[in-house]
Design a protein around this motif. Structure first.
Motif, PDB file in Angstrom:
ATOM      1  N   GLU A  60     111.040  37.432 -60.806  1.00 38.86           N
ATOM      2  CA  GLU A  60     111.127  37.828 -59.388  1.00 38.86           C
ATOM      3  C   GLU A  60     109.815  38.454 -58.927  1.00 38.86           C
ATOM      4  O   GLU A  60     109.331  38.155 -57.828  1.00 38.86           O
ATOM      5  N   GLN A  61     109.256  39.338 -59.745  1.00 36.65           N
ATOM      6  CA  GLN A  61     107.993  39.992 -59.394  1.00 36.65           C
ATOM      7  C   GLN A  61     106.870  38.956 -59.259  1.00 36.65           C
ATOM      8  O   GLN A  61     106.064  39.005 -58.332  1.00 36.65           O
ATOM      9  N   GLY A  90     106.299  45.593 -61.570  1.00 39.71           N
ATOM     10  CA  GLY A  90     107.130  45.890 -60.416  1.00 39.71           C
ATOM     11  C   GLY A  90     107.108  47.345 -59.987  1.00 39.71           C
ATOM     12  O   GLY A  90     107.751  47.710 -59.009  1.00 39.71           O
ATOM     13  N   THR A 126     101.609  42.989 -63.660  1.00 38.98           N
ATOM     14  CA  THR A 126     102.618  43.690 -62.875  1.00 38.98           C
ATOM     15  C   THR A 126     103.857  43.976 -63.707  1.00 38.98           C
ATOM     16  O   THR A 126     104.198  43.228 -64.620  1.00 38.98           O
ATOM     17  N   ASN A 156     107.200  35.717 -58.652  1.00 40.89           N
ATOM     18  CA  ASN A 156     107.456  34.872 -57.479  1.00 40.89           C
ATOM     19  C   ASN A 156     106.981  35.551 -56.204  1.00 40.89           C
ATOM     20  O   ASN A 156     106.444  34.899 -55.307  1.00 40.89           O
ATOM     21  N   GLU A 157     107.173  36.860 -56.139  1.00 39.18           N
ATOM     22  CA  GLU A 157     106.716  37.609 -54.966  1.00 39.18           C
ATOM     23  C   GLU A 157     105.186  37.556 -54.852  1.00 39.18           C
ATOM     24  O   GLU A 157     104.645  37.366 -53.766  1.00 39.18           O
ATOM     25  N   VAL A 158     104.497  37.713 -55.973  1.00 42.44           N
ATOM     26  CA  VAL A 158     103.030  37.618 -55.968  1.00 42.44           C
ATOM     27  C   VAL A 158     102.610  36.230 -55.501  1.00 42.44           C
ATOM     28  O   VAL A 158     101.713  36.090 -54.656  1.00 42.44           O
ATOM     29  N   THR A 216     101.185  31.991 -62.406  1.00 46.33           N
ATOM     30  CA  THR A 216     101.981  33.085 -62.974  1.00 46.33           C
ATOM     31  C   THR A 216     102.336  32.806 -64.424  1.00 46.33           C
ATOM     32  O   THR A 216     102.451  31.650 -64.837  1.00 46.33           O
ATOM     33  N   GLU A 236     104.253  34.083 -53.639  1.00 47.88           N
ATOM     34  CA  GLU A 236     104.547  33.917 -52.210  1.00 47.88           C
ATOM     35  C   GLU A 236     103.518  34.638 -51.351  1.00 47.88           C
ATOM     36  O   GLU A 236     103.053  34.089 -50.340  1.00 47.88           O
ATOM     37  N   ARG A 237     103.146  35.848 -51.753  1.00 47.73           N
ATOM     38  CA  ARG A 237     102.132  36.591 -51.002  1.00 47.73           C
ATOM     39  C   ARG A 237     100.796  35.856 -51.046  1.00 47.73           C
ATOM     40  O   ARG A 237     100.100  35.763 -50.047  1.00 47.73           O
ATOM     41  N   THR A 284      98.372  44.123 -54.537  1.00 55.22           N
ATOM     42  CA  THR A 284      97.758  44.075 -53.206  1.00 55.22           C
ATOM     43  C   THR A 284      96.237  44.039 -53.317  1.00 55.22           C
ATOM     44  O   THR A 284      95.573  43.235 -52.655  1.00 55.22           O
ATOM     45  N   ASN A 333     102.402  47.348 -57.855  1.00 58.17           N
ATOM     46  CA  ASN A 333     102.422  46.699 -56.545  1.00 58.17           C
ATOM     47  C   ASN A 333     101.127  46.963 -55.783  1.00 58.17           C
ATOM     48  O   ASN A 333     100.619  46.076 -55.093  1.00 58.17           O
TER      49      ASN A 333
END
Length: 139
Positions: free
Chosen positions: A65-66, A11, A9, A68-70, A83, A72-73, A20, A16
């Motif tokens: 940040e990117q 971002g 990724t 962390n988002e992955v 990561t 969390e999802r 998914t 994105n």
């Protein structure tokens, strides 16, 4: 079919969508998802005592940040997510990490942030597809 999936990724919208798709594949197959963000050392010099150091640090923070988002999802779907944020040439780092974890599948976006022509596949994606030596899905 897949035990270990790697998604790259940066971002971007395309990345994105790749995240998914990789999450869907990991959930479907009960796979561990590895996510990588590479600070491109061709675009951002290695940190030193200059203003480039601040820019590189900002890019690395964005990468975390990117990732962390992955994570969390993935956590919300019950998927194990690992990561990695690193510095280097993106295609080299992605392929190297895929080899290190023996990824069954690599998922990448069609093109990233630095790509300017919307009708052409991104250069990093092209290099990963041509050199990964393992299945790559381009999303």
């Amino acid at each position: 079919m897949y035990d270990t999936i790697l998604v790259a990724t940066d971002g971007s919208g395309s990345a994105n969508r790749a995240v998914t798709h990789a999450l869907e594949q990991a959930e479907q197959h009960g796979a561990t998802l590895h996510a990588i963000y590479v600070v491109d050392t061709d675009r951002y010099a290695e940190p030193g005592l200059s203003s480039i150091e601040l820019e590189t640090a900002d890019v690395e923070d964005w990468g975390h940040e990117q990732l962390n988002e992955v994570a969390e999802r993935g956590d919300s779907l019950g998927i194990d997510v690992v990561t990695r944020c690193c510095h280097g040439k993106p295609n080299v780092e992605i392929i190297g990490y895929a080899d290190e974890i023996d990824a069954d599948l690599v998922v990448v976006g069609y093109q990233g942030h630095s790509h300017t022509k919307t009708d052409l596949i991104g250069s990093v994606t092209d290099r990963v597809v041509q050199n990964a030596g393992r299945p790559v899905q381009v999303v």
